[in-house]
Design a protein around this motif. Structure first.
Motif, PDB file in Angstrom:
ATOM      1  N   ASP A  41      72.206 -21.803  73.362  1.00 41.55           N
ATOM      2  CA  ASP A  41      73.643 -21.710  73.086  1.00 41.55           C
ATOM      3  C   ASP A  41      73.918 -20.785  71.902  1.00 41.55           C
ATOM      4  OD1 ASP A  41      74.278 -23.390  75.153  1.00 41.55           O
ATOM      5  OD2 ASP A  41      74.419 -25.201  73.906  1.00 41.55           O
ATOM      6  N   LEU A  42      73.089 -20.885  70.863  1.00 42.02           N
ATOM      7  CA  LEU A  42      73.281 -20.038  69.683  1.00 42.02           C
ATOM      8  C   LEU A  42      73.003 -18.573  70.007  1.00 42.02           C
ATOM      9  CD1 LEU A  42      71.662 -22.315  66.940  1.00 42.02           C
ATOM     10  CD2 LEU A  42      74.093 -22.021  67.473  1.00 42.02           C
ATOM     11  N   GLY A  85      71.473 -11.741  81.311  1.00 43.65           N
ATOM     12  CA  GLY A  85      71.127 -11.961  82.702  1.00 43.65           C
ATOM     13  C   GLY A  85      71.741 -13.220  83.289  1.00 43.65           C
ATOM     14  N   THR A  86      72.986 -13.468  82.942  1.00 44.13           N
ATOM     15  CA  THR A  86      73.678 -14.644  83.463  1.00 44.13           C
ATOM     16  C   THR A  86      75.092 -14.242  83.869  1.00 44.13           C
ATOM     17  OG1 THR A  86      74.221 -16.963  83.005  1.00 44.13           O
ATOM     18  CG2 THR A  86      74.555 -15.391  81.210  1.00 44.13           C
ATOM     19  N   ALA A  87      75.894 -15.223  84.283  1.00 45.89           N
ATOM     20  CA  ALA A  87      77.256 -14.935  84.723  1.00 45.89           C
ATOM     21  C   ALA A  87      78.245 -15.102  83.569  1.00 45.89           C
ATOM     22  CB  ALA A  87      77.645 -15.875  85.865  1.00 45.89           C
ATOM     23  N   PRO A  88      79.291 -14.265  83.499  1.00 48.11           N
ATOM     24  CA  PRO A  88      80.294 -14.417  82.441  1.00 48.11           C
ATOM     25  C   PRO A  88      80.917 -15.814  82.414  1.00 48.11           C
ATOM     26  CG  PRO A  88      80.573 -12.321  83.557  1.00 48.11           C
ATOM     27  CD  PRO A  88      79.558 -13.085  84.347  1.00 48.11           C
ATOM     28  N   SER A  89      81.163 -16.404  83.600  1.00 45.66           N
ATOM     29  CA  SER A  89      81.761 -17.746  83.634  1.00 45.66           C
ATOM     30  C   SER A  89      80.834 -18.792  83.020  1.00 45.66           C
ATOM     31  CB  SER A  89      82.094 -18.125  85.082  1.00 45.66           C
ATOM     32  OG  SER A  89      80.928 -18.098  85.888  1.00 45.66           O
ATOM     33  N   THR A  90      79.548 -18.625  83.230  1.00 46.48           N
ATOM     34  CA  THR A  90      78.569 -19.548  82.633  1.00 46.48           C
ATOM     35  C   THR A  90      78.616 -19.473  81.119  1.00 46.48           C
ATOM     36  OG1 THR A  90      77.119 -19.330  84.556  1.00 46.48           O
ATOM     37  CG2 THR A  90      76.121 -20.158  82.526  1.00 46.48           C
ATOM     38  N   LEU A  91      78.699 -18.254  80.586  1.00 43.40           N
ATOM     39  CA  LEU A  91      78.779 -18.081  79.139  1.00 43.40           C
ATOM     40  C   LEU A  91      80.077 -18.661  78.582  1.00 43.40           C
ATOM     41  CD1 LEU A  91      77.409 -14.510  78.370  1.00 43.40           C
ATOM     42  CD2 LEU A  91      76.364 -16.707  77.867  1.00 43.40           C
ATOM     43  N   SER A  92      81.173 -18.467  79.306  1.00 43.79           N
ATOM     44  CA  SER A  92      82.458 -18.982  78.846  1.00 43.79           C
ATOM     45  C   SER A  92      82.427 -20.506  78.728  1.00 43.79           C
ATOM     46  CB  SER A  92      83.561 -18.548  79.814  1.00 43.79           C
ATOM     47  OG  SER A  92      84.820 -19.034  79.387  1.00 43.79           O
ATOM     48  N   HIS A  93      81.860 -21.158  79.744  1.00 40.92           N
ATOM     49  CA  HIS A  93      81.742 -22.621  79.688  1.00 40.92           C
ATOM     50  C   HIS A  93      80.827 -23.051  78.547  1.00 40.92           C
ATOM     51  CE1 HIS A  93      84.119 -23.239  83.211  1.00 40.92           C
ATOM     52  NE2 HIS A  93      83.262 -22.647  84.034  1.00 40.92           N
ATOM     53  N   MET A  98      80.281 -21.499  75.724  1.00 40.01           N
ATOM     54  CA  MET A  98      80.935 -21.310  74.429  1.00 40.01           C
ATOM     55  C   MET A  98      81.972 -22.402  74.162  1.00 40.01           C
ATOM     56  SD  MET A  98      79.391 -18.843  72.957  1.00 40.01           S
ATOM     57  CE  MET A  98      77.985 -19.668  73.763  1.00 40.01           C
ATOM     58  N   ARG A  99      82.677 -22.819  75.196  1.00 39.91           N
ATOM     59  CA  ARG A  99      83.632 -23.911  75.005  1.00 39.91           C
ATOM     60  C   ARG A  99      82.914 -25.201  74.653  1.00 39.91           C
ATOM     61  NH1 ARG A  99      88.605 -22.394  75.963  1.00 39.91           N
ATOM     62  NH2 ARG A  99      89.058 -20.672  77.422  1.00 39.91           N
ATOM     63  N   ALA A 100      81.775 -25.431  75.293  1.00 35.96           N
ATOM     64  CA  ALA A 100      80.999 -26.632  74.990  1.00 35.96           C
ATOM     65  C   ALA A 100      80.460 -26.583  73.557  1.00 35.96           C
ATOM     66  CB  ALA A 100      79.845 -26.772  75.988  1.00 35.96           C
ATOM     67  N   LEU A 101      80.037 -25.377  73.118  1.00 39.72           N
ATOM     68  CA  LEU A 101      79.535 -25.227  71.748  1.00 39.72           C
ATOM     69  C   LEU A 101      80.646 -25.485  70.739  1.00 39.72           C
ATOM     70  CD1 LEU A 101      77.329 -24.361  69.748  1.00 39.72           C
ATOM     71  CD2 LEU A 101      78.036 -21.984  70.127  1.00 39.72           C
ATOM     72  N   GLU A 102      81.832 -24.973  70.998  1.00 40.15           N
ATOM     73  CA  GLU A 102      82.956 -25.190  70.098  1.00 40.15           C
ATOM     74  C   GLU A 102      83.319 -26.671  70.018  1.00 40.15           C
ATOM     75  OE1 GLU A 102      85.471 -21.007  70.360  1.00 40.15           O
ATOM     76  OE2 GLU A 102      85.665 -22.457  72.002  1.00 40.15           O
ATOM     77  N   GLU A 103      83.297 -27.356  71.148  1.00 40.22           N
ATOM     78  CA  GLU A 103      83.603 -28.781  71.154  1.00 40.22           C
ATOM     79  C   GLU A 103      82.546 -29.567  70.376  1.00 40.22           C
ATOM     80  OE1 GLU A 103      83.965 -29.986  75.202  1.00 40.22           O
ATOM     81  OE2 GLU A 103      85.788 -28.791  75.577  1.00 40.22           O
ATOM     82  N   LEU A 145      80.722 -28.464  67.873  1.00 45.85           N
ATOM     83  CA  LEU A 145      80.851 -28.201  66.443  1.00 45.85           C
ATOM     84  C   LEU A 145      82.203 -28.613  65.883  1.00 45.85           C
ATOM     85  CD1 LEU A 145      79.250 -24.618  66.239  1.00 45.85           C
ATOM     86  CD2 LEU A 145      78.178 -26.806  65.669  1.00 45.85           C
ATOM     87  N   GLY A 146      83.190 -28.797  66.772  1.00 46.59           N
ATOM     88  CA  GLY A 146      84.530 -29.133  66.310  1.00 46.59           C
ATOM     89  C   GLY A 146      85.229 -27.961  65.662  1.00 46.59           C
ATOM     90  N   LEU A 147      84.858 -26.742  66.043  1.00 46.68           N
ATOM     91  CA  LEU A 147      85.437 -25.524  65.469  1.00 46.68           C
ATOM     92  C   LEU A 147      85.685 -24.496  66.565  1.00 46.68           C
ATOM     93  CD1 LEU A 147      83.081 -24.973  62.394  1.00 46.68           C
ATOM     94  CD2 LEU A 147      85.522 -25.511  62.267  1.00 46.68           C
ATOM     95  N   ARG A 148      86.759 -23.737  66.398  1.00 48.31           N
ATOM     96  CA  ARG A 148      86.954 -22.607  67.298  1.00 48.31           C
ATOM     97  C   ARG A 148      86.163 -21.432  66.744  1.00 48.31           C
ATOM     98  NH1 ARG A 148      90.135 -20.654  71.257  1.00 48.31           N
ATOM     99  NH2 ARG A 148      91.374 -22.556  71.359  1.00 48.31           N
ATOM    100  N   LEU A 149      85.278 -20.895  67.538  1.00 48.11           N
ATOM    101  CA  LEU A 149      84.423 -19.784  67.117  1.00 48.11           C
ATOM    102  C   LEU A 149      84.889 -18.442  67.644  1.00 48.11           C
ATOM    103  CD1 LEU A 149      80.936 -21.455  67.727  1.00 48.11           C
ATOM    104  CD2 LEU A 149      82.179 -21.261  65.561  1.00 48.11           C
ATOM    105  N   LEU A 150      85.640 -18.463  68.758  1.00 43.33           N
ATOM    106  CA  LEU A 150      86.041 -17.225  69.414  1.00 43.33           C
ATOM    107  C   LEU A 150      87.520 -17.245  69.751  1.00 43.33           C
ATOM    108  CD1 LEU A 150      83.062 -17.014  71.949  1.00 43.33           C
ATOM    109  CD2 LEU A 150      83.342 -15.570  69.917  1.00 43.33           C
ATOM    110  N   ASN A 151      88.186 -16.139  69.468  1.00 38.11           N
ATOM    111  CA  ASN A 151      89.551 -15.937  69.942  1.00 38.11           C
ATOM    112  C   ASN A 151      89.474 -15.216  71.278  1.00 38.11           C
ATOM    113  OD1 ASN A 151      90.992 -17.026  67.709  1.00 38.11           O
ATOM    114  ND2 ASN A 151      90.488 -15.175  66.533  1.00 38.11           N
TER     115      ASN A 151
END
Length: 299
Positions: free
Chosen positions: A8-9, A29-37, A39-44, A46-52
């Motif tokens: 994730d990091l 080597g992955t799908a953009p949708s996979t990365l988006s999910h 990143m949302r899981a990582l933000e949740e 950590l309890g912080l928004r990391l990306l605009n």
């Protein structure tokens, strides 16, 4: 709080660096949708928004920038630690993809690839010759070769050559027929061979004498986008060409061309191999860069 995984990091660093889910996905080597999910899981977690996020762009928040600044060197150190252990196997293997213009590719073939083949026989060098300037990250290349002054600031450069000099050259028969220019201003009375850049613009000829710099738009009657072809055109009497000394050297040695305006030192610039500064350097690329450094010192 559950500690984020290394995957994730690593994914966050890729997204934050590329400012794009698609660019990061291509790297990982992955799908953009996979990365988006992810990143949302990582933000949740950590309890912080990391990306605009907008429909067109992605950029780190203040917290994202702080995390990125700490993670990049940490992940780089981790990769180096792993590489140092795997190097104990005594072999460096893999593929290195390099993008280079023709003249730089010729230097690599002459001075670098033979040493690579001897010292690192299990490394495959995939050399793509291309005249236009490209984004090597988007193109899937490990490194590229350019004139040092045109390398993007976020890249790390390794010199391949000492500064090269630009020369004005022409066939002896042409100079006998048209006369020898004494100053760059005399070029407006000559036929010149222009160099079209990948951007579509014509390269401007640069001169210097006694601290006086001069840049001119040469009156091109023939326009080409390849220095080897420019040299050939000059040999065939089509006019005066402004080319690197390495391109003109064989024809000058064979007396097919003569240098003119030598009192005006041509613009000097070295050629360098460059690679992304935000990525860990894999062993095969590190081996290639070491050989480039060794070859450049031998010149």
């Amino acid at each position: 709080m559950t500690r984020p995984s290394l995957n994730d990091l690593t994914a966050f660093v890729a997204v934050a660096t590329h400012r794009s889910f698609r660019g990061a996905a291509d790297e990982l080597g992955t799908a953009p949708s996979t990365l988006s999910h992810a990143m949302r899981a990582l933000e949740e977690r950590l309890g912080l928004r990391l990306l605009n996020r907008t429909t067109r762009s992605v950029s780190p928040t203040e917290a994202g920038f702080q995390l990125l600044a700490r993670l990049q060197p940490a992940l780089g150190a981790l990769d180096e630690a792993i590489d140092s252990v795997t190097a104990l196997r005594g072999k460096v293997a893999g593929r290195v993809r390099i993008n280079a213009p023709r003249l730089a590719a010729a230097l690599l073939v002459r001075d670098v690839l033979p040493r690579m083949a001897e010292r690192f026989p299990e490394v495959t060098v995939d050399l793509v010759v291309e005249g236009r300037l490209i984004d090597i990250v988007a193109g899937g290349f490990d490194a590229g070769v350019r004139l040092a002054g045109s390398i993007p600031r976020d890249m790390i450069a390794v010199p391949l050559t000492q500064p090269l000099r630009y020369l004005c050259v022409a066939a002896p028969a042409y100079l006998k027929r048209a006369g020898i220019p004494k100053t760059p201003d005399d070029l407006k009375h000559h036929r010149c061979i222009g160099h079209r850049l990948p951007s579509g613009k014509l390269y401007r000829w640069e001169f210097e004498r006694a601290g006086q710099a001069l840049t001119i738009d040469a009156p091109a009657t023939t326009i080409l986008d390849d220095e080897d072809l420019m040299v050939d055109a000059a040999v065939r009497g089509l006019g005066i060409a402004y080319v690197l000394n390495t391109a003109a050297a064989p024809a000058l040695k064979a007396k097919q061309l003569r240098e003119t305006l030598s009192a005006w030192t041509g613009f000097e610039e070295g050629v360098a191999v460059y690679y992304p500064g935000h990525r860990a350097v894999p062993p095969a690329l590190r081996a290639f860069l070491d050989v480039v450094r060794e070859a450049s010192k031998g010149r």
